[in-house]
Design a protein around this motif. Structure first.
Motif: not given
Length: 215
Positions: A166, A168, A171, A174-175
Motif C-alpha cells: 500500500i 497511500d 489507507v 486504517k489497515q
C-alpha cells in the motif's frame, strides 16, 4: 446501454496474505507453552483472509462465477443487439403506418422481456454467490472450532498480515489500526491445518462437481 457492465463481483476476498507454515509437532509443543497458568484461557489465531483465498472451494467458486458471468454477458449482448436491430427496422416505416405500430409493439415486447430477464439473472447470480459465501464461512467456522476443541483452545481470533504494498498513508494507517493481532507465535497459528483439512474435505465431497449454483 453499456455492454461491459459487470454482473457480479466474483471474488470472495480481495487480499491474499502469506503466513508461515507449521508442523503438528510445533503446534503441539507450542500449545503446551501457551498455557501460562493452570486454567488459563488458551488462545489461537487463524488468518481468515488466507483461509478464504487458498481454500480450493473458493478458487473453484470464483472460476465458475466468472464463467457464468461471461455466459450471461454474451447473452446480454445478443439480446441488446436484437433490440437495436428492431429499432433500426422501425425506421423504415412511417410513424403513422399500421406496420410501424406492429413493429413498435414488437420492440416494446423485446425491451420488457430483456429487462425482466436481466433482473432475474442478476438476482440469481447475487443469491447464488451469497449462498456459497455463507456456506464457505460455515465450513471454515466449523473446522476452526473442531481443531480448537481438539487442541484445547478456548478462543480463536483472526489475524491479518499487513499489506506492505500500500502506498497511500491513510489507507495504511486504517489497515494498521484495524489489525486485531500484532504478534502471535507460530505454534498457536491454526491456519495451515485449517486449510489442509478444508481442502481434503472439499475433494472428498466431490471437489468442483460439488459446486452447483442451483443448489
Amino acid at each position: 446501454m453499456s455492454h461491459g457492465k459487470n454482473w457480479m463481483a466474483a471474488g470472495l476476498v480481495g487480499l491474499v496474505a502469506v503466513a508461515a507454515g507449521v508442523t503438528w509437532n510445533n503446534v503441539a509443543s507450542g500449545a503446551d507453552r501457551a498455557a501460562n497458568a493452570e486454567g488459563a484461557t488458551r488462545v489461537a489465531v487463524v488468518d481468515l483472509v488466507r483461509v478464504f483465498n487458498e481454500f480450493d472451494q473458493t478458487k473453484v467458486l470464483n472460476q465458475k462465477m466468472s464463467a457464468l458471468e461471461d455466459e450471461l454477458r454474451s447473452e446480454d449482448q445478443r439480446k441488446t443487439a436484437e433490440i437495436e436491430s428492431q429499432k433500426n427496422a422501425l425506421k423504415a416505416f412511417a410513424p403513422d403506418s399500421v406496420e410501424y405500430k406492429k413493429q413498435s409493439e414488437i420492440l416494446k415486447r423485446l425491451m420488457i422481456e430483456y429487462q425482466v430477464w436481466k433482473s432475474m439473472k442478476q438476482d440469481h447470480v447475487a443469491d447464488s454467490h451469497l449462498r456459497w459465501v455463507n456456506r464457505t464461512y460455515k465450513r471454515v467456522e466449523d473446522e476452526v472450532a473442531a481443531i480448537a476443541r481438539a487442541r484445547n483452545f478456548q478462543l480463536v481470533i483472526t489475524k491479518e498480515e499487513l499489506d506492505t504494498s500500500i502506498t497511500d498513508s491513510k489507507v495504511m494507517l486504517k489497515q494498521i489500526v484495524g489489525r486485531k493481532v500484532l504478534f502471535s507465535d507460530a505454534s498457536v497459528d491454526l491456519t495451515d491445518e485449517v486449510l489442509t483439512r478444508l481442502n481434503a474435505a472439499f475433494q472428498k465431497a466431490g471437489g468442483a462437481r460439488s459446486i452447483d449454483f442451483n443448489k
